[in-house]
Design an enzyme around this catalytic site. Structure first.
Site, PDB file in Angstrom:
ATOM      1  N   LYS A 152      92.886  -5.756-127.785  1.00 15.52           N
ATOM      2  CA  LYS A 152      91.974  -6.858-127.459  1.00 15.52           C
ATOM      3  C   LYS A 152      92.375  -7.695-126.242  1.00 15.52           C
ATOM      4  O   LYS A 152      91.890  -8.817-126.054  1.00 15.52           O
ATOM      5  CB  LYS A 152      91.738  -7.790-128.663  1.00 15.52           C
ATOM      6  N   HIS A 206      97.717   1.550-126.507  1.00 12.92           N
ATOM      7  CA  HIS A 206      98.158   0.235-126.991  1.00 12.92           C
ATOM      8  C   HIS A 206      99.641   0.294-127.380  1.00 12.92           C
ATOM      9  O   HIS A 206     100.176  -0.670-127.941  1.00 12.92           O
ATOM     10  CB  HIS A 206      97.363  -0.183-128.232  1.00 12.92           C
ATOM     11  N   SER A 251      89.960 -12.403-131.034  1.00 12.54           N
ATOM     12  CA  SER A 251      89.206 -11.185-130.727  1.00 12.54           C
ATOM     13  C   SER A 251      89.566 -10.068-131.709  1.00 12.54           C
ATOM     14  O   SER A 251      88.697  -9.339-132.204  1.00 12.54           O
ATOM     15  CB  SER A 251      89.519 -10.766-129.287  1.00 12.54           C
TER      16      SER A 251
END
Ligand code: PPS
Length: 324
Positions: free
Chosen positions: A76, A137, A167
């Protein structure tokens, strides 16, 4: 996957499966394709979704090429935005080419697989010719070694943790493969203690920050992109060795603005079925703002967060901004 990590995973999995016979009914959303929220399992102490852990051996052994570009972020942080900017720079703003396929096909997500396990990021990457643009990620210590051996360029985008957790919370409400988010208060606690998928935000941003001068890492900030997208797109283009004319630069900034991306089916994840992204809960392209955290943190949570943040970031003063 290292043997002991795999054993770790298998033990967790069998325990979780037998222990969750009753609770699975509660977390199961009853969708026709059997989509269910998955648990997280540790790889080197980093909690990762079950689907990621299942394919870990292939991720670890992934062979990067020198020309590949890695876009690395904590979830995010503005990954999709960075991907879209990079694709536009590489395709010289050609809208048709940038809409050739959805984000996850153009720039595969290295460690991710589809819920049925058939469509892994690495499977997609294996059939693509370098130069490839690859999303991850993973914290820096879990990035496959071949990226560093090949000397790949990496763009790392960081976003302030308050907007990141907001988020992520809304994303976990809508993404039915992610663990149940629980209440906002419970979620914030999990974020602060590194229990969410991909682990501690604090360790993640520090890991790449500390290595940015030893490796080819361009470290950028979501807040800087919001403040001055022209300046930041120039930085990204320079890092990629590209020169942009003024009109091309303006065009790219316009095509990658939140409003444009939200309407672009190839950049807004609208191709992901509703059985996975429950759009009645939230949207992927939700607000795209700096400072939405003010609508979520109460005064007490903010004070506790600030104290915790200052303590954890004291050894690595990264210029993170919470407002612009
Ligand atoms: S993911 O799932 O981790 O890959 O998500 P990621 O793309 O990193 O982050 C999603 C958030 O980024 C916002 N976003 C943007 N903000 C501003 N401008 C543009 N162009 C843009 N594109 C994506 C998106 O709206 C998510 O943030 P929130 O705060 O939830 O709106």
């Amino acid at each position: 996957m290292c043997t002991n990590q795999y054993t770790d995973y298998k033990t967790h999995l069998s325990r979780a499966r037998s222990a969750s016979v009753q609770s699975s009914q509660a977390s199961y959303k009853g969708k026709m394709d059997g989509t269910t929220r998955e648990a997280l399992f540790p790889i080197q102490g980093i909690p990762l979704p079950e689907r990621v852990v299942k394919y870990w051996a292939r991720v670890e052994q992934f062979q990067a090429s020198k020309e590949d570009l890695l876009i690395a972020t904590y979830p995010k942080a503005g990954t999709t935005w960075t991907q879209e900017v990079v694709d536009h720079i590489q395709n010289e703003g050609d809208v048709g080419r940038c809409r050739r396929a959805p984000t996850q096909e153009r720039m595969p997500f290295l460690e991710m697989t589809s819920p049925d396990g058939l469509s892994a990021g690495i499977t997609k990457l294996e059939v693509m010719d370098p130069p490839r643009v690859i999303k991850t990620h993973l914290p820096i210590q879990l990035v496959p070694r071949s990226f560093w051996e090949a000397g790949c360029k990496v763009i790392y985008m960081a976003r302030n943790p308050k907007d990141t957790v907001v988020s992520y919370y809304h994303f976990d409400r809508m993404n039915l493969t992610q663990p149940e988010p629980g209440t906002w208060q419970q979620y914030l606690e999990k974020f602060m203690t590194g229990q969410l998928g991909w682990g501690s935000w604090y360790d993640h941003v520090k890991g790449y920050w500390r290595e940015r001068q030893n490796k080819k890492i361009l470290y950028i900030f979501f807040e800087d992109m919001k403040e001055d997208p022209v300046r930041e797109v120039i930085r990204i283009a320079q890092f990629l060795g590209k020169q942009l004319s003024k009109s091309m630069l303006d065009h790219i900034v316009q095509m990658t603005a939140f409003s444009a991306m939200r309407e672009n089916p190839m950049a807004n994840y609208s191709t992901i079925p509703d059985t996975i992204f429950d759009r009645t809960a939230s949207e992927f392209m939700r607000k795209g703002e700096v400072g939405d955290w003010k609508n979520h943190f109460n005064a007490e949570e903010d004070a506790a967060f600030e104290e915790h943040y200052c303590r954890l970031m004291a050894d690595c003063p990264i210029p993170i901004r919470f407002t612009v």
